[in-house]
Design an enzyme around this catalytic site. Structure first.
Site, mmCIF file in Angstrom:
data_model
loop_
_atom_site.group_PDB
_atom_site.id
_atom_site.type_symbol
_atom_site.label_atom_id
_atom_site.label_comp_id
_atom_site.label_asym_id
_atom_site.label_seq_id
_atom_site.Cartn_x
_atom_site.Cartn_y
_atom_site.Cartn_z
ATOM 1 N N HIS A 92 17.330 7.572 7.718
ATOM 2 C CA HIS A 92 17.579 6.309 8.428
ATOM 3 C C HIS A 92 18.143 5.241 7.489
ATOM 4 C CE1 HIS A 92 15.651 7.661 12.159
ATOM 5 N NE2 HIS A 92 14.750 8.239 11.381
ATOM 6 N N ARG A 129 15.563 -2.401 14.619
ATOM 7 C CA ARG A 129 16.503 -1.748 13.706
ATOM 8 C C ARG A 129 16.929 -0.422 14.318
ATOM 9 N NH1 ARG A 129 17.085 1.783 9.218
ATOM 10 N NH2 ARG A 129 18.484 0.950 7.615
ATOM 11 N N ASN A 165 13.015 7.129 18.342
ATOM 12 C CA ASN A 165 14.401 7.592 18.290
ATOM 13 C C ASN A 165 15.049 7.442 19.659
ATOM 14 O OD1 ASN A 165 14.329 8.461 15.551
ATOM 15 N ND2 ASN A 165 13.400 10.406 16.148
ATOM 16 N N ARG A 375 3.101 10.914 9.784
ATOM 17 C CA ARG A 375 3.917 9.695 9.709
ATOM 18 C C ARG A 375 3.054 8.476 9.387
ATOM 19 N NH1 ARG A 375 7.097 8.571 14.858
ATOM 20 N NH2 ARG A 375 8.405 7.253 13.524
ATOM 21 N N TYR A 379 5.075 6.580 6.113
ATOM 22 C CA TYR A 379 5.877 5.357 6.204
ATOM 23 C C TYR A 379 5.369 4.283 5.243
ATOM 24 C CZ TYR A 379 8.725 6.861 10.159
ATOM 25 O OH TYR A 379 9.636 7.504 10.958
ATOM 26 N N ARG A 386 10.135 1.813 -2.026
ATOM 27 C CA ARG A 386 11.393 1.099 -1.767
ATOM 28 C C ARG A 386 11.303 -0.387 -2.088
ATOM 29 N NH1 ARG A 386 13.253 -0.023 2.817
ATOM 30 N NH2 ARG A 386 15.367 -0.207 2.029
#
Length: 714
Positions: A92, A129, A165, A375, A379, A386
């Protein structure tokens, strides 16, 4: 279970008649965002607040001498520049986003105690997003891929992230296989190709060996993987969640986003051309729609399954490779979402936004779906990498509007200045604050659903997860004839890029043959392989033979052609009255007409006046439009007839099955192009012609033209 408005009152709210004033709403939301900065009228300063007198030259020993290390202004500027980039998302990475709001249709207290679903007057800010999955940040928007659809609700009770999704299922059943799937679909490690696509050996090798992927792969080979616009995608929560009311009664739910713009896709030929002509096609479309006031809207709904009915289906609700057909459980509308504000800073908002399925509020809870469970860890873990540490929730785009007092302090990039001496709980030094909140109905503290579990620790799949093909078969059999042909062509194209024949044969014989023998035979013929004669496994029968909800056919949306982009081709000699007539007719439908000339210079009308154009025909090719209109004017039509670029534009529009309208004078031009009138190729400029044109635009494509259009060169 959820309370519902009457059809009339719900339609009124969907249509926007009770939508809050945008300026007042956004002013209110932005008043809560003190972190936004506007440099208008401000002095240029360093990051430490020092005014800068010269930002053009570094400090040197003489005009031609060496630069000096003491130049703190240059050092600060270069140091920041050297560290501007952060690790992109592993998946993504390519995305865009927008701000908006969510508004419930009514009080849904019977279904959930979540506060943002209790009051139809309540405006809950959201940030959305959209993204592709496989490619890096620099890849194209129109690749064949799954699209991420992640929504952050800034509720009064904390942030709720609905991270899904544009397809209702996923490739795998268990999170332990997620690294394997991503490694397989990513560019191959020896040459870092292909960028942004799945048409290569490692992807097809993996999915041919893991039959649980069959259902998701056929969705990815369908038109759903090449959407016309991010505004024209459905969204899904994928997993089964729980909603819990104040009495502790839980229901299983599947989340759905239904776009009011309709559900539409581009053709594969268009997708490939757009990748070269406008890499940012989807980003630009979303940005322009919001800037021009064509605010995208979705309806949030849920499929509700009472706990007592958990095992009533011929599939397992906890299996993320399965969906609940809407014919079995209809979608109950809960509210609407409107996106009405573009980001001010792409990096600070779109790149730094951090979603996590584990961000929930009271009234929402998880199930034992093994992909969802993984998940919930993954995440949060990836955001730490990040975004530089565990304080990513303090980045402005991630901050909840609800108060945030946890006792957690320090770590990298801490921005909150916590008062008090106690960073632990319980404490007596600071009066015991912050304190726990009892759960609802007393005070609303979060309480996990009390599910009884009595089981052995084992590594094993449930037998109820064992059917991999029946829903893939249902999907294919629910498609219209043209959608089935597109799926056949997609498999043929992708497998045609696979180097190893053994992989191609395995997909056909062990996957496609178990989905549908007609599909398998057609793909086999295109690959030069023998057609399989029978399925290799016994596929469980489905209660349904078809599900209309799975096809895009008939999903025109509720807002007509609002926001559709129409190219109006003009040249010297065009009749201005004809131009005005079609432009006003389109604007009355809230469509977006754009005048396209031979160049970007104004054209001369038949009465000798200058008519400005929005772009050149070459600069804005047909793939960027939903339809085309050619106004009257013999000289203009003759000029277009003599232009290879204009003729290509019209032929390509026809080939891509888009609506076309020409003045009566355009009959000769049609004859020269060898095109015949049809339900979407119209002559005349009377109201009935306009209405037929609008109807064809709403239907998106003239599918009856497809067989004829294949022979048209473009």
């Amino acid at each position: 279970m959820a309370s519902k408005k009457t059809p009339e009152s719900r339609q009124s709210q969907v249509a926007g008649t009770d939508t809050p004033d945008r300026a007042n709403t956004n002013a209110k939301l932005q008043s809560l965002e003190a972190f936004r900065s506007d440099a208008t009228g401000q002095a240029l300063r360093t990051n430490q607040g020092v005014k800068i007198a010269d930002n053009q030259n570094s400090l040197k020993a003489g005009a031609r001498g060496p630069s000096l290390l003491e130049d703190f202004i240059m050092r600060e500027k270069i140091t920041h520049f050297d560290h501007e980039r952060i690790p992109e998302r592993i998946v993504h990475a390519r995305g865009t986003g927008a701000h908006g709001y969510f508004q419930s249709y009514g009080c849904h207290a019977e279904l959930t105690k979540a506060g943002f679903l209790q009051d139809p007057e309540k405006i809950t800010p959201v940030f959305v997003r959209f993204s592709t999955v496989q490619g890096p940040r620099g890849s194209g928007d129109t690749v064949r891929d799954v699209r991420g659809f992640a929504v952050k609700f800034y509720t009064d009770e904390g942030n709720f992230d609905l991270v899904g999704n544009n397809m209702p299922v996923f490739f795998i059943q268990d999170a332990i296989k997620f690294p394997d799937f991503v490694h397989a679909v990513k560019p191959e490690p020896h040459n870092e190709m292909p960028t942004g696509g799945s048409a290569h050996d490692t992807f097809w090798d993996f999915v041919s060996l893991v039959p649980e992927t069959a259902h998701m792969v056929i969705w990815a080979m369908s038109d759903r993987a090449i959407p016309r616009s991010l505004r024209m995608m459905e969204g899904f929560g994928v997993h089964t969640f729980r909603l819990i009311n104040a009495q502790g009664v839980a229901s299983f739910v599947k989340f759905h986003w239904k776009p009011r713009q309709g559900v539409h896709s581009v053709l594969w030929d268009e997708a490939q051309k757009l990748a070269g002509k406008d890499t940012d096609y989807h980003r630009r479309d979303l940005w322009e729609a919001i800037e021009t006031g064509h605010y995208p809207q979705w309806e949030l709904g849920v499929q509700i399954v009472p706990e007592a009915d958990e095992h009533m289906f011929d599939f397992d609700l906890l299996d993320p490779t399965k969906l609940i057909p809407e014919e079995l459980v209809p979608v109950t509308p809960l509210g609407k979402m409107v996106l009405d504000r573009n980001p001010d800073n792409f990096f600070a908002e779109v790149e730094q936004v951090a979603f996590c399925p584990g961000h929930i509020v009271p009234g929402i809870d998880f199930t034992n779906d093994p992909l969802l469970q993984g998940r919930l860890f993954s995440y949060t873990d990836t955001q730490i990498s990040r975004l530089g540490g565990p304080n990513f929730h303090e980045i402005p785009i991630n901050r909840p509007l609800a108060p945030n007092h946890s006792g957690q302090r320090d770590a990298m990039h801490r921005m909150t200045l916590d008062k008090g001496r106690a960073s632990y709980e319980p404490n007596s030094i600071d009066g015991g604050w912050p304190k726990e909140t009892p759960p609802a109905p007393q005070a609303g503290g979060f309480e996990s659903y009390q599910e009884r579990i009595d089981a052995h620790k084992i590594r094993q799949r449930s037998d109820s997860f064992g059917d991999h093909f029946s829903q893939a078969r249902l999907f294919f059999q629910s498609m219209s004839a043209h959608e089935q042909q597109h799926i056949i062509k997609a498999y043929s194209f992708e497998l045609g890029k696979v180097e190893r024949e053994a992989i191609r044969a395995r997909v056909v014989n062990e996957i496609l043959a178990n989905i549908d023998l007609t599909l398998a035979a057609a793909v086999s013929a295109n690959l030069g392989l023998p057609a399989p004669k029978a399925a290799t496994v016994k596929v469980k029968g489905s209660k349904l033979k078809q599900s209309k909800a799975l096809s895009q056919l008939g999903k025109q949306g509720e807002i007509g052609i609002s926001g559709r982009k129409i190219g109006v081709l003009v040249a010297d000699g065009v009749e201005v009255a004809s131009v005005d007539k079609v432009v006003k007719a389109l604007q009355a439908q809230r469509a977006r007409p754009m005048l396209l000339g031979p160049t970007s210079a104004p054209v001369k009308t038949a009465d000798g006046k200058a008519l400005p154009v929005d772009a050149s025909i070459e600069g804005m090719p047909s793939v960027m439009f939903d339809g085309v209109w050619v106004p009257a004017g013999k000289a203009s039509l003759q000029a277009l007839e003599g232009s290879g670029v204009a003729k290509h534009f019209l032929l390509e529009t026809y080939k891509h099955l888009k609506p076309m309208g020409l003045s009566l004078d355009g009959k000769l031009l049609l004859n020269k192009l060898g095109l015949q009138e049809d339900a979407g190729l119209l002559l005349g400029d009377e109201q009935k012609t306009f209405e037929a044109f609008f109807k064809a635009l709403a239907e998106h494509r003239v599918w009856a033209r497809e067989a004829v259009a294949e022979s048209v060169p473009a």
